[in-house]
Write an enzyme that holds these catalytic residues in place. Sequence first.
Site, mmCIF file in Angstrom:
data_model
loop_
_atom_site.group_PDB
_atom_site.id
_atom_site.type_symbol
_atom_site.label_atom_id
_atom_site.label_comp_id
_atom_site.label_asym_id
_atom_site.label_seq_id
_atom_site.Cartn_x
_atom_site.Cartn_y
_atom_site.Cartn_z
ATOM 1 N N TRP A 60 0.865 -1.186 0.000
ATOM 2 C CA TRP A 60 0.000 0.000 0.000
ATOM 3 C C TRP A 60 0.897 1.229 0.000
ATOM 4 O O TRP A 60 1.840 1.297 0.782
ATOM 5 C CB TRP A 60 -0.919 0.045 1.231
ATOM 6 N N ASP B 61 -10.545 4.155 10.701
ATOM 7 C CA ASP B 61 -9.894 2.972 11.288
ATOM 8 C C ASP B 61 -10.299 2.713 12.742
ATOM 9 O O ASP B 61 -9.449 2.465 13.595
ATOM 10 C CB ASP B 61 -8.366 3.080 11.159
ATOM 11 N N ASP C 194 -7.335 -4.108 10.176
ATOM 12 C CA ASP C 194 -6.605 -2.843 10.034
ATOM 13 C C ASP C 194 -7.358 -1.729 10.751
ATOM 14 O O ASP C 194 -8.256 -1.124 10.182
ATOM 15 C CB ASP C 194 -6.417 -2.515 8.536
ATOM 16 N N ASP D 31 -9.861 -2.802 1.670
ATOM 17 C CA ASP D 31 -9.931 -2.250 3.025
ATOM 18 C C ASP D 31 -11.310 -1.621 3.182
ATOM 19 O O ASP D 31 -11.731 -0.807 2.356
ATOM 20 C CB ASP D 31 -8.811 -1.213 3.213
ATOM 21 N N HIS E 242 -11.834 2.183 2.637
ATOM 22 C CA HIS E 242 -11.192 2.849 1.499
ATOM 23 C C HIS E 242 -12.116 3.157 0.334
ATOM 24 O O HIS E 242 -11.678 3.268 -0.809
ATOM 25 C CB HIS E 242 -9.995 2.023 1.024
ATOM 26 N N ASP F 177 -12.280 7.387 6.563
ATOM 27 C CA ASP F 177 -11.415 6.220 6.773
ATOM 28 C C ASP F 177 -10.761 6.293 8.147
ATOM 29 O O ASP F 177 -9.552 6.415 8.266
ATOM 30 C CB ASP F 177 -10.361 6.204 5.651
ATOM 31 N N LYS G 275 -6.988 2.841 -2.325
ATOM 32 C CA LYS G 275 -7.860 3.662 -1.480
ATOM 33 C C LYS G 275 -8.388 4.848 -2.250
ATOM 34 O O LYS G 275 -7.908 5.174 -3.329
ATOM 35 C CB LYS G 275 -7.224 4.014 -0.142
ATOM 36 N N HIS H 91 -8.794 -6.050 4.517
ATOM 37 C CA HIS H 91 -8.427 -5.267 5.678
ATOM 38 C C HIS H 91 -9.741 -4.914 6.348
ATOM 39 O O HIS H 91 -10.416 -3.967 5.953
ATOM 40 C CB HIS H 91 -7.662 -4.002 5.286
ATOM 41 N N GLU I 35 -3.156 -2.838 -2.358
ATOM 42 C CA GLU I 35 -4.272 -2.201 -1.642
ATOM 43 C C GLU I 35 -4.573 -0.800 -2.170
ATOM 44 O O GLU I 35 -3.713 0.069 -2.181
ATOM 45 C CB GLU I 35 -3.925 -2.115 -0.146
HETATM 46 C C1 RNT Z 1 -3.851 2.919 4.872
HETATM 47 C C2 RNT Z 1 -4.012 1.461 4.639
HETATM 48 C C3 RNT Z 1 -2.912 0.609 5.159
HETATM 49 C C4 RNT Z 1 -2.438 1.013 6.521
HETATM 50 C C5 RNT Z 1 -1.461 0.067 7.140
HETATM 51 C C6 RNT Z 1 -0.763 0.651 8.310
HETATM 52 O O1 RNT Z 1 -4.947 3.647 4.510
HETATM 53 O O2 RNT Z 1 -5.233 1.039 5.147
HETATM 54 O O3 RNT Z 1 -3.301 -0.712 5.112
HETATM 55 O O4 RNT Z 1 -3.510 1.170 7.402
HETATM 56 O O5 RNT Z 1 -0.597 -0.383 6.176
HETATM 57 ZN ZN ZN Z 2 -5.585 -1.095 5.056
#
Ligand code: RNT
Ligand code: ZN
Length: 420
Positions: free
Chosen positions: A186, A297, A327, A260, A263, A295, A229, A287, A227
Amino acid sequence: MTEPAIQQAYEAAKALYAQHGIDTDEVLKKLETIKISMHCWQGDDVRGFLNRGQELTGGISVTGSYPGAARTPEELRADLEQAFALIPGKHKVNLHAIYADTDEQVELDKLEPKHYERWVAWAKEQGLGLDFNPTCFSHENSKDGFTLSHPDENIRRFWIDHCKASRQIGAYFGEQLGQTCVTNVWVPDGFKDNPVDRMSPRKRLKASLDEVFAEPIDPRYNLDAVESKLFGLGSEAYVVGSHEFYMGYGLQNDKLICLDAGHFHPTEVISNKLSSLALFTSGILLHVSRPMRWDSDHVVIMDDELLEIGRELVRHDLLGITHIGLDFFDASINRVAAWVVGTRNTIKALLRAMLEPVEALKQAELEGDYTTRLALTEEFKSYPFGAVWDYYCASKGVPVREQWIRQVKAYEQDVLVARG
Ligand code: RNT
Ligand code: ZN
């Protein structure tokens, strides 16, 4: 050994599910084969141990100042062990390159398997698998917001070399542990404001990835993932590695596509993508995260989307091609608890999906009996999956229900508080 009350509740639940042809013993056998890749970076707010002075960049952010973040690899491993003691099953740990455990001063492009030997020894001892990620952020060479797509060839070279090194480390994990490592690329690359040229950075990213992946690696040891986003902090207008970019790249080059949950657009869900992607790809990486308005998290909870992800994986038999990673990063609560809540929920959501009368529901749908489809789906939401979950936790020797909170609190008092 399980307590009589837990056993009794399980037997009652088992009988209820059996009426729908669901064998709870079989379900639990299946459940125990599923590995969740628990992300190490929840343990220390994505800081890592290389370049400890660097601030977290790349458009991701951790908020909160709960005491007890791990400061060393030893502390992080101790915290991971504490979390795994409260989670049923055998799982994996997902490392980022910056979590190298070495006394050497080493640059990201010069990393080698030896810098992770202690992680491998620990994983062996604990019976865990390892996954890996190049860290293309929090570094001097990423300060412009571009890495693999940077216009400067030297900077691109640095990140290409870092990603190549990362794949070798992944292969080493896979070979040493006898479990395939997923190495996920990523990069944060993007523009804060509207770009004029959306195309050139994508051409450069594509060319860089081609170099990164040029050397074939035995897929038994390492699988590559990419990955995408939609936006990040500071890349609100444009992200080079968008979903279309990586979906194209992954399909054309046989890479796992990483979805993810945070994302995409706010009402867009990854659960609805699995049945499409699965028709065209040989593998998917998840993720599992929880976006809140953006986003953000947040720690994964048992919300509709988590349940839906579980259902899609189970109903379409996608568990074999899907690698489930977590994640999220929350520094406002006990970090061990964050892992435990998110990981237990992810496993529990899969269990709930396995305890649904999938064949009967599919049949009702096929016959156009949407009344039964709706009614049965809703009734199953209050079926006693909790009794099956409790029995599973007890049989795996981990705390039942909220009993684990006490252990986390004790660990906090004994270990975390002292870290200051
Ligand atoms: C970032 C991505 C990625 C990170 C990690 C730390 O937007 O989601 O996966 O969260 O690699
Ligand atoms: Zn991620």
